[in-house]
Write a protein that holds these residues in place. Structure first.
Motif, PDB file in Angstrom:
ATOM      1  N   VAL A 245       9.212  -3.935   1.883  1.00 53.94           N
ATOM      2  CA  VAL A 245       9.078  -5.384   2.050  1.00 53.94           C
ATOM      3  C   VAL A 245      10.487  -5.956   2.002  1.00 53.94           C
ATOM      4  CG1 VAL A 245       8.144  -7.523   1.095  1.00 53.94           C
ATOM      5  CG2 VAL A 245       6.817  -5.407   0.927  1.00 53.94           C
ATOM      6  N   GLN A 246      10.883  -6.711   3.029  1.00 51.57           N
ATOM      7  CA  GLN A 246      12.260  -7.165   3.099  1.00 51.57           C
ATOM      8  C   GLN A 246      12.422  -8.681   2.983  1.00 51.57           C
ATOM      9  OE1 GLN A 246      14.821  -5.225   6.109  1.00 51.57           O
ATOM     10  NE2 GLN A 246      13.042  -4.016   6.676  1.00 51.57           N
ATOM     11  N   ASN A 247      11.403  -9.420   3.243  1.00 51.13           N
ATOM     12  CA  ASN A 247      11.562 -10.876   3.334  1.00 51.13           C
ATOM     13  C   ASN A 247      11.174 -11.629   2.067  1.00 51.13           C
ATOM     14  OD1 ASN A 247      12.406 -10.640   6.031  1.00 51.13           O
ATOM     15  ND2 ASN A 247      10.282 -10.639   6.752  1.00 51.13           N
ATOM     16  N   TYR A 248      10.782 -10.894   1.013  1.00 52.20           N
ATOM     17  CA  TYR A 248      10.316 -11.540  -0.199  1.00 52.20           C
ATOM     18  C   TYR A 248      10.919 -10.844  -1.420  1.00 52.20           C
ATOM     19  CZ  TYR A 248       6.889 -12.892   3.300  1.00 52.20           C
ATOM     20  OH  TYR A 248       6.290 -13.345   4.449  1.00 52.20           O
ATOM     21  N   SER A 249      11.396 -11.614  -2.373  1.00 54.55           N
ATOM     22  CA  SER A 249      11.891 -11.039  -3.625  1.00 54.55           C
ATOM     23  C   SER A 249      10.707 -10.766  -4.552  1.00 54.55           C
ATOM     24  CB  SER A 249      12.857 -12.007  -4.296  1.00 54.55           C
ATOM     25  OG  SER A 249      14.010 -12.198  -3.500  1.00 54.55           O
ATOM     26  N   LEU A 250      10.774  -9.638  -5.252  1.00 54.07           N
ATOM     27  CA  LEU A 250       9.666  -9.241  -6.117  1.00 54.07           C
ATOM     28  C   LEU A 250      10.141  -8.916  -7.518  1.00 54.07           C
ATOM     29  CD1 LEU A 250       8.684  -8.145  -3.054  1.00 54.07           C
ATOM     30  CD2 LEU A 250       6.756  -7.473  -4.454  1.00 54.07           C
ATOM     31  N   GLY A 251       9.256  -9.203  -8.494  1.00 56.11           N
ATOM     32  CA  GLY A 251       9.505  -8.815  -9.869  1.00 56.11           C
ATOM     33  C   GLY A 251       8.715  -7.582 -10.248  1.00 56.11           C
ATOM     34  N   GLU A 252       7.393  -7.652 -10.150  1.00 59.61           N
ATOM     35  CA  GLU A 252       6.520  -6.516 -10.441  1.00 59.61           C
ATOM     36  C   GLU A 252       6.027  -5.909  -9.133  1.00 59.61           C
ATOM     37  OE1 GLU A 252       6.016  -5.586 -13.653  1.00 59.61           O
ATOM     38  OE2 GLU A 252       7.294  -7.268 -14.232  1.00 59.61           O
ATOM     39  N   VAL A 253       5.840  -4.581  -9.102  1.00 62.34           N
ATOM     40  CA  VAL A 253       5.340  -3.896  -7.915  1.00 62.34           C
ATOM     41  C   VAL A 253       4.465  -2.720  -8.347  1.00 62.34           C
ATOM     42  CG1 VAL A 253       7.464  -2.514  -7.768  1.00 62.34           C
ATOM     43  CG2 VAL A 253       5.983  -2.729  -5.762  1.00 62.34           C
ATOM     44  N   ARG A 254       3.281  -2.598  -7.718  1.00 60.70           N
ATOM     45  CA  ARG A 254       2.372  -1.488  -7.980  1.00 60.70           C
ATOM     46  C   ARG A 254       1.699  -1.078  -6.664  1.00 60.70           C
ATOM     47  NH1 ARG A 254       4.947  -1.333 -11.866  1.00 60.70           N
ATOM     48  NH2 ARG A 254       4.314  -1.495 -14.068  1.00 60.70           N
ATOM     49  N   THR A 255       1.271   0.177  -6.607  1.00 62.25           N
ATOM     50  CA  THR A 255       0.627   0.698  -5.404  1.00 62.25           C
ATOM     51  C   THR A 255      -0.808   1.112  -5.704  1.00 62.25           C
ATOM     52  OG1 THR A 255       1.500   2.896  -5.906  1.00 62.25           O
ATOM     53  CG2 THR A 255       2.775   1.521  -4.401  1.00 62.25           C
ATOM     54  N   GLY A 256      -1.654   1.058  -4.675  1.00 66.11           N
ATOM     55  CA  GLY A 256      -3.032   1.469  -4.821  1.00 66.11           C
ATOM     56  C   GLY A 256      -3.692   1.609  -3.461  1.00 66.11           C
ATOM     57  N   TYR A 257      -5.001   1.869  -3.485  1.00 63.21           N
ATOM     58  CA  TYR A 257      -5.744   2.095  -2.253  1.00 63.21           C
ATOM     59  C   TYR A 257      -6.936   1.149  -2.177  1.00 63.21           C
ATOM     60  CZ  TYR A 257      -3.059   6.396  -1.836  1.00 63.21           C
ATOM     61  OH  TYR A 257      -2.030   7.292  -1.732  1.00 63.21           O
ATOM     62  N   LEU A 258      -7.187   0.671  -0.960  1.00 63.10           N
ATOM     63  CA  LEU A 258      -8.398  -0.095  -0.709  1.00 63.10           C
ATOM     64  C   LEU A 258      -9.422   0.809  -0.045  1.00 63.10           C
ATOM     65  CD1 LEU A 258      -7.052  -3.610   0.303  1.00 63.10           C
ATOM     66  CD2 LEU A 258      -7.593  -2.687  -1.945  1.00 63.10           C
ATOM     67  N   GLN A 259     -10.453   0.213   0.537  1.00 64.74           N
ATOM     68  CA  GLN A 259     -11.487   1.013   1.165  1.00 64.74           C
ATOM     69  C   GLN A 259     -10.895   1.827   2.315  1.00 64.74           C
ATOM     70  OE1 GLN A 259     -15.213  -1.249   1.796  1.00 64.74           O
ATOM     71  NE2 GLN A 259     -14.272  -2.866   0.569  1.00 64.74           N
ATOM     72  N   ASN A 260     -11.524   2.965   2.593  1.00 66.17           N
ATOM     73  CA  ASN A 260     -11.049   3.898   3.620  1.00 66.17           C
ATOM     74  C   ASN A 260      -9.679   4.475   3.280  1.00 66.17           C
ATOM     75  OD1 ASN A 260     -13.387   3.302   5.162  1.00 66.17           O
ATOM     76  ND2 ASN A 260     -12.357   1.513   6.046  1.00 66.17           N
ATOM     77  N   LYS A 261      -9.337   4.452   1.970  1.00 68.75           N
ATOM     78  CA  LYS A 261      -8.099   5.060   1.472  1.00 68.75           C
ATOM     79  C   LYS A 261      -6.846   4.441   2.076  1.00 68.75           C
ATOM     80  CE  LYS A 261     -10.246   7.920  -1.240  1.00 68.75           C
ATOM     81  NZ  LYS A 261     -10.181   7.756  -2.716  1.00 68.75           N
ATOM     82  N   GLN A 262      -6.910   3.182   2.431  1.00 67.29           N
ATOM     83  CA  GLN A 262      -5.738   2.513   2.972  1.00 67.29           C
ATOM     84  C   GLN A 262      -4.770   2.180   1.835  1.00 67.29           C
ATOM     85  OE1 GLN A 262      -6.342  -0.426   6.288  1.00 67.29           O
ATOM     86  NE2 GLN A 262      -8.434  -0.412   5.486  1.00 67.29           N
ATOM     87  N   PRO A 263      -3.506   2.649   1.926  1.00 70.38           N
ATOM     88  CA  PRO A 263      -2.549   2.359   0.858  1.00 70.38           C
ATOM     89  C   PRO A 263      -1.994   0.938   0.962  1.00 70.38           C
ATOM     90  CG  PRO A 263      -1.517   3.691   2.558  1.00 70.38           C
ATOM     91  CD  PRO A 263      -2.953   3.540   2.960  1.00 70.38           C
ATOM     92  N   PHE A 264      -1.954   0.251  -0.180  1.00 74.19           N
ATOM     93  CA  PHE A 264      -1.444  -1.115  -0.248  1.00 74.19           C
ATOM     94  C   PHE A 264      -0.435  -1.217  -1.391  1.00 74.19           C
ATOM     95  CE2 PHE A 264      -4.764  -2.124   2.590  1.00 74.19           C
ATOM     96  CZ  PHE A 264      -4.617  -3.442   3.038  1.00 74.19           C
ATOM     97  N   ILE A 265       0.408  -2.225  -1.306  1.00 77.30           N
ATOM     98  CA  ILE A 265       1.337  -2.576  -2.377  1.00 77.30           C
ATOM     99  C   ILE A 265       0.931  -3.937  -2.913  1.00 77.30           C
ATOM    100  CG2 ILE A 265       3.734  -3.084  -2.959  1.00 77.30           C
ATOM    101  CD1 ILE A 265       4.508  -1.353  -0.511  1.00 77.30           C
ATOM    102  N   ALA A 266       0.928  -4.076  -4.236  1.00 76.32           N
ATOM    103  CA  ALA A 266       0.730  -5.378  -4.868  1.00 76.32           C
ATOM    104  C   ALA A 266       2.044  -5.794  -5.509  1.00 76.32           C
ATOM    105  CB  ALA A 266      -0.373  -5.308  -5.917  1.00 76.32           C
ATOM    106  N   GLY A 267       2.367  -7.090  -5.430  1.00 80.69           N
ATOM    107  CA  GLY A 267       3.615  -7.554  -6.007  1.00 80.69           C
ATOM    108  C   GLY A 267       3.517  -8.965  -6.548  1.00 80.69           C
ATOM    109  N   ILE A 268       4.341  -9.243  -7.560  1.00 79.98           N
ATOM    110  CA  ILE A 268       4.516 -10.599  -8.060  1.00 79.98           C
ATOM    111  C   ILE A 268       5.814 -11.139  -7.485  1.00 79.98           C
ATOM    112  CG2 ILE A 268       4.939 -12.026 -10.105  1.00 79.98           C
ATOM    113  CD1 ILE A 268       3.150 -10.146 -11.682  1.00 79.98           C
ATOM    114  N   GLU A 269       5.741 -12.287  -6.829  1.00 80.13           N
ATOM    115  CA  GLU A 269       6.910 -12.912  -6.212  1.00 80.13           C
ATOM    116  C   GLU A 269       7.208 -14.250  -6.897  1.00 80.13           C
ATOM    117  OE1 GLU A 269       6.125 -13.612  -2.098  1.00 80.13           O
ATOM    118  OE2 GLU A 269       5.288 -11.617  -1.742  1.00 80.13           O
ATOM    119  N   PRO A 270       8.501 -14.587  -7.077  1.00 80.87           N
ATOM    120  CA  PRO A 270       9.639 -13.662  -7.160  1.00 80.87           C
ATOM    121  C   PRO A 270       9.670 -13.062  -8.549  1.00 80.87           C
ATOM    122  CG  PRO A 270      10.389 -15.906  -7.509  1.00 80.87           C
ATOM    123  CD  PRO A 270       8.906 -15.981  -7.250  1.00 80.87           C
ATOM    124  N   MET A 271      10.840 -12.700  -9.085  1.00 77.09           N
ATOM    125  CA  MET A 271      10.924 -12.224 -10.463  1.00 77.09           C
ATOM    126  C   MET A 271      10.454 -13.334 -11.406  1.00 77.09           C
ATOM    127  SD  MET A 271      14.189 -10.610 -12.480  1.00 77.09           S
ATOM    128  CE  MET A 271      15.018 -12.149 -12.885  1.00 77.09           C
TER     129      MET A 271
END
Length: 389
Positions: A245-271
């Motif tokens: 992700v290049q256009n947004y500053s993030l403080g917290e970041v975690r990864t997980g999967y939605l249905q059909n095993k699609q990988p997603f990133i969750a983030g808190i913007e900004p710090m």
């Protein structure tokens, strides 16, 4: 035996995932937490039950699974506050190794004697007594650390400062992301290397361990967005597509999967931000904002708490929002693409979340929630009482 007087059931409104609303049962473990900077989960005493470890203002402590008695690992380790803790069994004996970060002084970005410490804690014969600290390389503004498996039997301690050396307002040298090798004699000197220095004002990171042909991977959130670094052929390098992700500053970041095993990133913007968003790993610019009402978002998890076969996002914030509330919320996707979500209170104004973790603490196969509150001065377990779907 649990402290029944501290138990209550949270019946969350507006069910979006089945006939029954998500249900958690909260237990107060400690009402005298000073700040609750960081949490870790792991088996300290070797009884095959995960314990809770906490980096508090001046003490590193652990709470024994079952009776939840509190023991001090180390205290007054440095002049300034403690800030982070990492716990994991890295030698296969069934008991965690522990590293800690202290001398929390984010305003001092240059002097290693006044800001940023890293220590390994040597296990004593009686683990209820203080552990012996071994001084590792110090770096100013040490803020987060995690153990990561880099091979079948090899581990490193990854340490992340908040700022680069001499950094002012996010300007100047980049943050030195450090990787410590684990020596056979853990009381001896630990070698380390700088594995990245391209980001500024980093706050937290997520890890994937090495699994078969899959390399160990770090996702680091900071001023420039999220950077992905992989451990391949014995060294750390930026991934082919290093910036998730290049256009947004993030403080917290975690990864997980939605249905059909699609990988997603969750983030808190900004710090320390107000906004929770998700990003598909394969198309991070297809960003979806889930929530914008937090005040200093500071805790995040992406896990299948409801046993749906795909992940949900748990988020916490530490300062009162526009409705004068702090708390924890759970966000549940309503479709496979993550375009629609429902949110539920886990703790409505009783947890000024500084950090959180999820783990199966009672061995029932369901993930429980552990959270530490700053202004609320508390540590709670939220026992998962949901029925499998």
């Amino acid at each position: 035996m649990f402290l029944k007087k501290y138990l209550f059931i949270l019946l969350l409104s507006s069910p979006a995932w089945g006939q029954q609303s998500p249900q958690f049962e909260a237990q107060l473990l400690d009402s005298n937490v000073q700040i609750g900077y960081g949490l870790a989960i792991g088996d300290v005493d070797g009884d095959k039950k995960p314990d809770i470890l906490l980096a508090d203002k001046k003490q590193f402590v652990w709470y024994r699974n079952g009776d939840w008695k509190r023991f001090v690992l180390a205290e007054n380790l440095t002049e300034q506050d403690n800030v982070c803790i990492a716990a994991r069994d890295i030698d296969g004996d069934g008991k965690v190794e522990i590293a800690v970060g202290a001398q929390w002084n984010p305003g001092e970005t240059s002097d290693t004697t006044k800001s940023g410490s890293v220590h390994y804690l040597v296990r004593p014969g009686d683990i209820t007594q203080p552990w012996k600290p071994v001084k590792l390389h110090h770096e100013p503004t040490i803020h987060r650390m995690r153990w990561i498996r880099t091979g079948s039997n090899t581990y490193q301690l990854i340490v992340l400062p908040l700022h680069g050396r001499g950094n002012k307002d996010g300007q100047g040298e980049g943050v030195k992301v450090l990787a410590f090798d684990v020596p056979k004699n853990k009381s001896a000197a630990w070698k380390y290397q700088v594995i990245d220095q391209s980001m500024h004002m980093t706050h937290n990171f997520d890890v994937w361990d090495a699994q078969g042909t899959t390399p160990a991977t770090l996702l680091i959130g900071g001023k420039e967005g999220i950077k992905r670094i992989v451990f391949e052929k014995g060294k750390w390098t930026a991934a082919q597509k290093p910036w998730a992700v290049q256009n947004y500053s993030l403080g917290e970041v975690r990864t997980g999967y939605l249905q059909n095993k699609q990988p997603f990133i969750a983030g808190i913007e900004p710090m320390h931000g107000n906004l929770l968003a998700v990003y598909p790993v394969n198309n991070p610019e297809a960003r979806k904002v889930l929530y914008e009402e937090m005040n200093q978002g500071h805790g995040l998890a992406f896990a299948d708490l409801l046993q749906l076969g795909y992940g949900q996002i748990l988020v916490g914030w530490r300062n009162p929002d526009k409705n004068n509330k702090v708390g924890l919320k759970l966000f549940v996707p309503s479709d496979a693409q993550g375009t629609s979500w429902k949110d539920f209170w886990i703790d409505n104004n009783g947890m000024a979340c500084e950090d959180l973790q999820v783990a199966d603490l009672d061995g029932d196969g369901k993930l429980d929630i552990i959270a530490a509150g700053r202004a609320t001065n508390n540590l709670k377990i939220y026992w998962n009482k949901n029925t499998s779907k």
